[in-house]
Design a protein around this motif. Structure first.
Motif, PDB file in Angstrom:
ATOM      1  N   GLU A   1       0.864  -1.177   0.000  1.00  0.00           N
ATOM      2  CA  GLU A   1       0.000   0.000   0.000  1.00  0.00           C
ATOM      3  C   GLU A   1       0.904   1.230   0.000  1.00  0.00           C
ATOM      4  O   GLU A   1       1.771   1.371   0.877  1.00  0.00           O
ATOM      5  N   LEU A   2       0.713   2.081  -0.985  1.00  0.00           N
ATOM      6  CA  LEU A   2       1.569   3.239  -1.194  1.00  0.00           C
ATOM      7  C   LEU A   2       0.748   4.519  -1.099  1.00  0.00           C
ATOM      8  O   LEU A   2      -0.483   4.497  -1.200  1.00  0.00           O
ATOM      9  N   ALA A   3       1.431   5.642  -0.930  1.00  0.00           N
ATOM     10  CA  ALA A   3       0.751   6.938  -0.914  1.00  0.00           C
ATOM     11  C   ALA A   3       1.676   7.999  -1.487  1.00  0.00           C
ATOM     12  O   ALA A   3       2.900   7.940  -1.319  1.00  0.00           O
ATOM     13  N   VAL A   4       1.061   8.958  -2.171  1.00  0.00           N
ATOM     14  CA  VAL A   4       1.785  10.094  -2.735  1.00  0.00           C
ATOM     15  C   VAL A   4       1.051  11.368  -2.331  1.00  0.00           C
ATOM     16  O   VAL A   4      -0.167  11.463  -2.477  1.00  0.00           O
ATOM     17  N   ILE A   5       1.799  12.339  -1.822  1.00  0.00           N
ATOM     18  CA  ILE A   5       1.254  13.655  -1.511  1.00  0.00           C
ATOM     19  C   ILE A   5       1.595  14.594  -2.661  1.00  0.00           C
ATOM     20  O   ILE A   5       2.736  14.654  -3.107  1.00  0.00           O
ATOM     21  N   VAL A   6       0.585  15.328  -3.138  1.00  0.00           N
ATOM     22  CA  VAL A   6       0.776  16.275  -4.233  1.00  0.00           C
ATOM     23  C   VAL A   6       0.098  17.588  -3.845  1.00  0.00           C
ATOM     24  O   VAL A   6      -0.899  17.576  -3.117  1.00  0.00           O
ATOM     25  N   ALA A   7       0.662  18.699  -4.295  1.00  0.00           N
ATOM     26  CA  ALA A   7       0.080  20.008  -3.964  1.00  0.00           C
ATOM     27  C   ALA A   7       0.028  20.877  -5.211  1.00  0.00           C
ATOM     28  O   ALA A   7       0.830  20.729  -6.130  1.00  0.00           O
ATOM     29  N   ARG A   8      -0.936  21.814  -5.202  1.00  0.00           N
ATOM     30  CA  ARG A   8      -1.130  22.698  -6.361  1.00  0.00           C
ATOM     31  C   ARG A   8      -1.655  24.042  -5.865  1.00  0.00           C
ATOM     32  O   ARG A   8      -2.521  24.087  -4.989  1.00  0.00           O
ATOM     33  N   ASN A   9      -1.134  25.143  -6.407  1.00  0.00           N
ATOM     34  CA  ASN A   9      -1.627  26.467  -6.017  1.00  0.00           C
ATOM     35  C   ASN A   9      -2.530  27.055  -7.108  1.00  0.00           C
ATOM     36  O   ASN A   9      -2.776  26.417  -8.141  1.00  0.00           O
ATOM     37  N   GLU A  10      -3.006  28.271  -6.895  1.00  0.00           N
ATOM     38  CA  GLU A  10      -3.968  28.876  -7.822  1.00  0.00           C
ATOM     39  C   GLU A  10      -3.392  29.123  -9.207  1.00  0.00           C
ATOM     40  O   GLU A  10      -4.125  29.128 -10.205  1.00  0.00           O
ATOM     41  N   THR A  11      -2.102  29.360  -9.289  1.00  0.00           N
ATOM     42  CA  THR A  11      -1.495  29.611 -10.600  1.00  0.00           C
ATOM     43  C   THR A  11      -1.289  28.325 -11.387  1.00  0.00           C
ATOM     44  O   THR A  11      -0.897  28.368 -12.552  1.00  0.00           O
ATOM     45  N   GLY A  12      -1.540  27.165 -10.750  1.00  0.00           N
ATOM     46  CA  GLY A  12      -1.392  25.881 -11.432  1.00  0.00           C
ATOM     47  C   GLY A  12      -0.061  25.209 -11.188  1.00  0.00           C
ATOM     48  O   GLY A  12       0.182  24.113 -11.697  1.00  0.00           O
TER      49      GLY A  12
ATOM     50  N   PRO B   1       8.019  12.358  -2.751  1.00  0.00           N
ATOM     51  CA  PRO B   1       8.371  10.956  -3.032  1.00  0.00           C
ATOM     52  C   PRO B   1       7.344   9.989  -2.443  1.00  0.00           C
ATOM     53  O   PRO B   1       6.755  10.251  -1.385  1.00  0.00           O
ATOM     54  N   THR B   2       7.150   8.886  -3.125  1.00  0.00           N
ATOM     55  CA  THR B   2       6.180   7.872  -2.702  1.00  0.00           C
ATOM     56  C   THR B   2       6.590   7.246  -1.372  1.00  0.00           C
ATOM     57  O   THR B   2       7.777   7.003  -1.122  1.00  0.00           O
ATOM     58  N   VAL B   3       5.593   7.000  -0.517  1.00  0.00           N
ATOM     59  CA  VAL B   3       5.842   6.330   0.756  1.00  0.00           C
ATOM     60  C   VAL B   3       5.072   5.018   0.793  1.00  0.00           C
ATOM     61  O   VAL B   3       4.109   4.811   0.053  1.00  0.00           O
ATOM     62  N   GLU B   4       5.527   4.137   1.678  1.00  0.00           N
ATOM     63  CA  GLU B   4       4.901   2.828   1.851  1.00  0.00           C
ATOM     64  C   GLU B   4       4.195   2.792   3.199  1.00  0.00           C
ATOM     65  O   GLU B   4       4.756   3.219   4.208  1.00  0.00           O
ATOM     66  N   CYS B   5       2.959   2.314   3.211  1.00  0.00           N
ATOM     67  CA  CYS B   5       2.167   2.285   4.436  1.00  0.00           C
ATOM     68  C   CYS B   5       1.899   0.846   4.856  1.00  0.00           C
ATOM     69  O   CYS B   5       1.538   0.011   4.030  1.00  0.00           O
TER      70      CYS B   5
ATOM     71  N   PHE C   1       6.937   4.133   5.775  1.00  0.00           N
ATOM     72  CA  PHE C   1       8.341   4.105   5.396  1.00  0.00           C
ATOM     73  C   PHE C   1       8.573   5.055   4.225  1.00  0.00           C
ATOM     74  O   PHE C   1       7.856   5.005   3.220  1.00  0.00           O
ATOM     75  N   ALA C   2       9.569   5.929   4.368  1.00  0.00           N
ATOM     76  CA  ALA C   2       9.883   6.893   3.312  1.00  0.00           C
ATOM     77  C   ALA C   2      11.392   6.873   3.045  1.00  0.00           C
ATOM     78  O   ALA C   2      12.172   7.034   3.974  1.00  0.00           O
ATOM     79  N   PRO C   3      11.803   6.643   1.803  1.00  0.00           N
ATOM     80  CA  PRO C   3      10.948   6.443   0.635  1.00  0.00           C
ATOM     81  C   PRO C   3      10.445   5.005   0.537  1.00  0.00           C
ATOM     82  O   PRO C   3      10.985   4.110   1.187  1.00  0.00           O
ATOM     83  N   ALA C   4       9.419   4.797  -0.285  1.00  0.00           N
ATOM     84  CA  ALA C   4       8.915   3.450  -0.525  1.00  0.00           C
ATOM     85  C   ALA C   4       9.954   2.642  -1.287  1.00  0.00           C
ATOM     86  O   ALA C   4      10.673   3.173  -2.133  1.00  0.00           O
ATOM     87  N   GLU C   5      10.021   1.370  -0.963  1.00  0.00           N
ATOM     88  CA  GLU C   5      10.943   0.481  -1.687  1.00  0.00           C
ATOM     89  C   GLU C   5      10.217  -0.084  -2.904  1.00  0.00           C
ATOM     90  O   GLU C   5       9.633  -1.164  -2.862  1.00  0.00           O
ATOM     91  N   VAL C   6      10.245   0.703  -3.981  1.00  0.00           N
ATOM     92  CA  VAL C   6       9.606   0.333  -5.245  1.00  0.00           C
ATOM     93  C   VAL C   6      10.570   0.657  -6.384  1.00  0.00           C
ATOM     94  O   VAL C   6      11.544   1.400  -6.202  1.00  0.00           O
TER      95      VAL C   6
ATOM     96  N   VAL D   1      -2.924  10.779  -2.270  1.00  0.00           N
ATOM     97  CA  VAL D   1      -3.451   9.747  -3.161  1.00  0.00           C
ATOM     98  C   VAL D   1      -2.926   8.404  -2.668  1.00  0.00           C
ATOM     99  O   VAL D   1      -1.717   8.178  -2.630  1.00  0.00           O
ATOM    100  N   GLU D   2      -3.848   7.534  -2.258  1.00  0.00           N
ATOM    101  CA  GLU D   2      -3.479   6.224  -1.728  1.00  0.00           C
ATOM    102  C   GLU D   2      -3.632   5.169  -2.822  1.00  0.00           C
ATOM    103  O   GLU D   2      -4.640   5.133  -3.532  1.00  0.00           O
ATOM    104  N   PHE D   3      -2.630   4.290  -2.914  1.00  0.00           N
ATOM    105  CA  PHE D   3      -2.585   3.271  -3.971  1.00  0.00           C
ATOM    106  C   PHE D   3      -2.462   1.870  -3.401  1.00  0.00           C
ATOM    107  O   PHE D   3      -1.879   1.666  -2.331  1.00  0.00           O
ATOM    108  N   PHE D   4      -2.965   0.892  -4.179  1.00  0.00           N
ATOM    109  CA  PHE D   4      -2.570  -0.502  -4.044  1.00  0.00           C
ATOM    110  C   PHE D   4      -1.559  -0.783  -5.151  1.00  0.00           C
ATOM    111  O   PHE D   4      -1.753  -0.353  -6.297  1.00  0.00           O
ATOM    112  N   LEU D   5      -0.505  -1.537  -4.838  1.00  0.00           N
ATOM    113  CA  LEU D   5       0.418  -2.036  -5.857  1.00  0.00           C
ATOM    114  C   LEU D   5       0.176  -3.535  -5.987  1.00  0.00           C
ATOM    115  O   LEU D   5       0.362  -4.284  -5.022  1.00  0.00           O
TER     116      LEU D   5
END
Length: 368
Positions: free
Chosen positions: A173-184, A190-194, A207-212, A239-243
């Protein structure tokens, strides 16, 4: 900020560095943000008038929990108040069925699913076991999620609209944090492992970083960027993922706010997720997401069988260790599995950190 829990508390700690005044609304009269916020209002996050009146004199309204009155936020947005993440995003996230349809519409990978109106329809469908059942609305921190293995598991279900998902045989199970402001402008961490606790469906270790592989890392970052851009969202998004065994990434869920999978960024990255969220919603340049050091994060949960004034066993032993940072959330009382804090262990060798992390998890106990 709608919500005054630990996410809001850590957000305020970063906002203070920029002299940004944060006002909080929360249904808990003794919420963790109460003594840190510029002002604190005790009230419902679901009540239209309470949320509307709270936001009318603010420059920006944001959230630390997605279960809020979206209609009031639409009204604030219509009156020219900046609301980030936008109410339209929150409406999608509040309903797991709408989330799934959003992924499908935008060509984003996710497990096969079907939407069920309630318990009667579910029983009539006689679906093959096993499958994952989720409440479409109201689920949080593992509540409202159940693996259905037999008819016995269906006996005590509440009658509510459900999302039924294929049970994915995943390897990580992995997760990625992403951010965006008004200007785009957008940035990705980096991806982490949960590693989740099977007992309560909460993150036990991160665990950061994920071992992928580099390919999986690149794809996870690209998908996370596509999600926030497709939403046209301003703010921070987890964003949470299954691998899968075939190295395929499938989106599990998203959270449009600071998230448990980003707590390590306080010590381990140039810009913490909380500072990044602040930067994004006030349309400042976004900060570097690079890892300074590998890290392991542990959730501190109230021990089963204890309820009352919190007592932290072996805290002094833990904080004496090099590269160990303890974050307590200011909650005076504990109860079984309540999130009371987290610990980040950081240093050059991830395998050593994992070993230290598991040791700390056994040592530091929250009782009453």
């Amino acid at each position: 900020m709608l919500g005054g829990g630990q996410l809001g508390r850590m957000f305020i700690q970063e906002a203070l560095n920029y002299d940004v005044h944060v006002h909080c609304l929360d249904p808990d009269s003794d919420a963790p943000c109460k003594h840190l916020a510029t002002s604190f209002q005790h009230g419902s996050l679901q009540d239209y008038d309470t949320v509307l009146q709270f936001g009318l004199d603010k420059d920006v309204v944001t959230v630390e929990i997605e279960h809020v009155n979206v209609q009031a936020l639409h009204e604030l947005e219509g009156r020219g108040i900046k609301v980030f993440p936008q109410p339209a995003v929150l409406a999608i996230v509040q309903d797991k069925g709408l989330q799934k349809e959003f992924y499908q519409k935008n060509g984003l990978p996710t497990a096969d699913f079907r939407l069920i109106s309630g318990k009667e329809e579910l029983l009539a469908k006689n679906l093959p076991f096993p499958y994952v059942l989720k409440w479409r609305k109201g689920g949080y921190d593992g509540k409202g999620v159940q693996i259905i293995k037999s008819t016995t598991d269906l006996e005590n279900l509440i009658d509510t609209p459900f999302l039924i998902e294929q049970l994915v045989p995943f390897t990580k199970e992995l997760a990625v944090i992403v951010a965006r402001n008004e200007t785009g402008e957008s940035v990705v961490y980096p991806t982490v492992e949960c590693e989740f606790s099977p007992e309560i469906n909460l993150v036990e270790f991160l665990f950061a970083p994920a071992e992928v592989s580099q390919e999986v890392e690149k794809e996870a970052r690209e998908i996370a960027l596509k999600v926030i851009q497709s939403l046209n969202m301003v703010g921070i998004l987890a964003v949470e993922f299954f691998l899968t065994k075939e190295n395929q990434l499938l989106i599990n869920e998203i959270a449009p706010r600071p998230h448990n999978s980003g707590h390590h960024t306080i010590e381990c990255c140039y810009t913490s997720q909380f500072e990044q969220h602040l930067r994004s919603i006030v349309n400042s340049p976004l900060g570097s997401t690079k890892l300074i050091t590998p890290g392991v994060m542990i959730n501190l949960l109230g021990e089963p069988g204890f309820e009352g004034i919190a007592k932290y066993e072996n805290l002094e032993n833990v904080i004496a260790k090099e590269g160990v940072s303890v974050h307590l959330y200011g909650k005076q009382t504990t109860k079984p599995f309540r999130k009371m804090g987290h610990v980040t262990i950081y240093g050059p060798d991830l395998e050593v950190l994992k070993s230290t992390g598991r040791s700390v998890a056994k040592e530091l106990k929250i009782k009453a």
